[in-house]
Design an enzyme around this catalytic site. Structure first.
Site, mmCIF file in Angstrom:
data_model
loop_
_atom_site.group_PDB
_atom_site.id
_atom_site.type_symbol
_atom_site.label_atom_id
_atom_site.label_comp_id
_atom_site.label_asym_id
_atom_site.label_seq_id
_atom_site.Cartn_x
_atom_site.Cartn_y
_atom_site.Cartn_z
ATOM 1 N N GLY A 33 0.767 -1.246 0.000
ATOM 2 C CA GLY A 33 0.000 0.000 0.000
ATOM 3 C C GLY A 33 0.790 1.283 0.000
ATOM 4 N N PRO A 56 4.837 -4.840 -1.024
ATOM 5 C CG PRO A 56 6.966 -4.004 -1.554
ATOM 6 C CD PRO A 56 6.260 -5.012 -0.677
ATOM 7 N N GLY A 57 3.239 -3.685 -3.956
ATOM 8 C CA GLY A 57 2.925 -3.969 -5.361
ATOM 9 C C GLY A 57 3.249 -2.743 -6.194
ATOM 10 N NE ARG A 97 -4.538 1.534 -10.928
ATOM 11 C CZ ARG A 97 -4.333 2.724 -10.417
ATOM 12 N NH1 ARG A 97 -3.902 3.716 -11.172
ATOM 13 N NH2 ARG A 97 -4.548 2.936 -9.139
ATOM 14 C CB CYS A 121 -19.108 -0.319 -27.641
ATOM 15 S SG CYS A 121 -20.689 0.330 -28.145
ATOM 16 C CE1 TYR A 139 -2.814 -4.691 -8.091
ATOM 17 C CE2 TYR A 139 -1.784 -2.568 -7.701
ATOM 18 C CZ TYR A 139 -2.085 -3.836 -7.289
ATOM 19 O OH TYR A 139 -1.645 -4.272 -6.057
HETATM 20 N N1 LLP Z 1 -0.955 -7.093 0.083
HETATM 21 C C1 LLP Z 1 -2.274 -7.339 0.053
HETATM 22 C C2 LLP Z 1 -2.835 -8.299 0.993
HETATM 23 C C3 LLP Z 1 -3.089 -6.696 -0.885
HETATM 24 O O1 LLP Z 1 -4.396 -6.933 -0.897
HETATM 25 C C4 LLP Z 1 -2.510 -5.787 -1.801
HETATM 26 C C5 LLP Z 1 -3.314 -5.134 -2.827
HETATM 27 C C6 LLP Z 1 -1.118 -5.558 -1.737
HETATM 28 C C7 LLP Z 1 -0.379 -6.233 -0.783
HETATM 29 C C8 LLP Z 1 -0.414 -4.622 -2.678
HETATM 30 O O2 LLP Z 1 -0.887 -3.311 -2.567
HETATM 31 P P1 LLP Z 1 -0.105 -2.142 -3.326
HETATM 32 O O3 LLP Z 1 1.266 -2.049 -2.699
HETATM 33 O O4 LLP Z 1 -0.012 -2.507 -4.758
HETATM 34 O O5 LLP Z 1 -0.904 -0.923 -3.093
HETATM 35 N N2 LLP Z 1 -6.215 -2.665 -8.585
HETATM 36 C C9 LLP Z 1 -6.109 -1.583 -7.613
HETATM 37 C C10 LLP Z 1 -5.279 -1.956 -6.423
HETATM 38 C C11 LLP Z 1 -5.820 -3.169 -5.709
HETATM 39 C C12 LLP Z 1 -4.933 -3.610 -4.609
HETATM 40 C C13 LLP Z 1 -5.369 -4.937 -4.076
HETATM 41 N N3 LLP Z 1 -4.547 -5.406 -3.015
HETATM 42 C C14 LLP Z 1 -5.538 -0.361 -8.324
HETATM 43 O O6 LLP Z 1 -5.247 -0.449 -9.511
HETATM 44 O O7 LLP Z 1 -5.390 0.704 -7.696
#
Ligand code: LLP
Length: 403
Positions: A222, A264-265, A302, A332, A360
């Protein structure tokens, strides 16, 4: 924008591979990981890349080669990680609402597992008792994240075991003598405020006395990255300092050597990705100019799904004075990327680039309107290579039973 790939490199990729096109930059991913290691070096912290952001195996290989671990949200992501060569103890599976069979498979594959319901924890206890260590995901009832759709820790969220059910959780743990090694909290995505992460540390502090076998505090993912020019992301130096301090205090208070984990994603791959599309049509309506692209919500959802901002630049003529445009897709549906955006003056045939497309973006793409998914390419050591091809017509029929 302060991009890690130049206009020339992005244009060259578009010339070679056509558009629409996703372009990634390996060195940027590596740089992000190095930042994390630097800021969290004072204590033992492990990072697991949340691969739901982008699962192409060439990206996963970059992640593995830089020494980062991997977090998965489905058993298939676990299998992809194993396919790429991650060792099971460097893989984490944070499940939610999954059938117990997936948890059994993950445990049998030897990966770390976080369980997010009392129901699955009970089944885990029945099957494995104290024989396997496991993590539990707690819902802390904390509101956090960029918007409601990406907030997961609040009191109406489906994720995790509500912290108010602590007694029920303890009963299950005691009944089966479950070896709970990890407490996990993920409150949302795009959390800028360091204090929000530290609320998780406060919840851990409340829970730790109840779980003497816990060695790992998993803070989830996050971290916010900048999307708009001049925008600030999470202050990672300050977060690192705060987490290091909290981990030392908690370790001392409970006489245990505790390790922090993060997942981290976006932080790892968002800024390392660029999405390039071509302007098919310019259309004027009153004082508005629509720039209609050879892409749509089928490739980058997004902006429509989360009202997300993606910075857009004119790759063909970045130096021209800006004009206001509504940038729209060819699906469409009303697939508006940006409604009133200043972009260097556009001509039909120009290439536009969307920033922050690594996380994403492709991963949430579809074949809606029977359109092809785009190709993905990777820049590494100054060279660009194809890492997944675009669909072709036969791909639309592959899964369908022939007439
Ligand atoms: N860990 C868990 C348990 C999660 O559910 C998530 C994201 C992450 C880590 C990674 O979060 P990040 O570091 O990427 O913020 N599709 C959406 C984001 C959905 C995130 C879902 N869970 C977007 O494009 O904003």
């Amino acid at each position: 924008m302060n991009a890690s790939l130049s206009y020339a490199e992005l244009n060259a990729a578009a010339q070679q591979f056509g558009t629409p096109l996703y372009v990634y930059h390996a060195e940027k991913i590596e740089q992000q990981y190095q930042n994390l290691l630097t800021h969290f070096s004072a204590t033992q912290t492990r990072f697991f890349y949340a691969c739901k952001a982008l699962t192409n195996i060439h990206i996963l290989k970059v992640i593995k080669n830089i020494g980062c671990n991997i977090d998965c949200s489905s058993i298939n992501e676990v299998k992809l990680a194993l396919h790429v060569g991650f060792s099971p103890n460097n893989i984490l599976y944070t499940s939610n609402s999954v059938g117990f069979d997936e948890i059994v498979t993950a445990i049998e594959l030897g990966v770390n597992v976080n369980i997010d319901s009392l129901s699955n924890l009970e089944k885990f206890g029945q099957k494995f008792g104290a024989s396997k260590a496991v993590g539990v995901r707690i819902r802390p009832d904390v509101m956090a994240g960029g918007n409601l759709k990406i907030s997961t820790g609040h009191d109406k969220s489906k994720f995790g075991i509500p912290v108010a059910q602590l007694e029920a959780l303890k009963l299950i743990q005691e009944k089966y003598q479950i070896n709970i090694r990890t407490l996990h909290i993920h409150t949302g995505s795009e959390i800028k405020d360091v204090a929000v992460f530290m609320k998780s540390a406060e919840v851990f502090d409340v829970l730790l006395p109840h779980f003497p076998t816990v060695e790992v505090l998993d803070f989830g993912g996050g971290f916010k990255v900048p999307y708009e020019p001049g925008e600030q992301g999470t202050d990672m130096a300050s977060l690192g300092k705060e987490v290091n301090k909290a981990m030392e205090q908690l370790s001392e208070k409970y006489g245990r050597s505790l390790t922090a984990w993060f997942e981290p994603g976006k932080y790892m791959v968002s800024e390392a990705g660029f999405f390039i599309a071509k302007v098919n049509v310019l259309k004027t309506s009153g004082d508005r100019i629509f720039a209609g692209l050879n892409t749509g919500l089928n490739h980058l959802i997004r902006p429509m799904f989360y009202d997300a901002y993606h910075h857009i630049d004119n790759l063909t003529s970045p130096e021209k004075p800006t004009k206001q445009y509504a940038v729209v897709g060819n699906i469409c549906e009303t697939d508006t990327f940006a409604w009133d955006r200043a972009i260097p003056a556009i001509e039909e045939g120009d290439l536009l680039v969307f920033y922050n497309a690594g996380a994403y973006g492709y991963e949430m793409a579809s074949n809606y309107n029977a359109r092809f998914k785009p190709a993905q390419v990777l820049y590494q050591n100054g060279e660009v290579k194809l890492i997944s091809r675009a669909d072709q017509f036969e791909d639309l029929l592959t899964l369908q039973v022939p007439l």
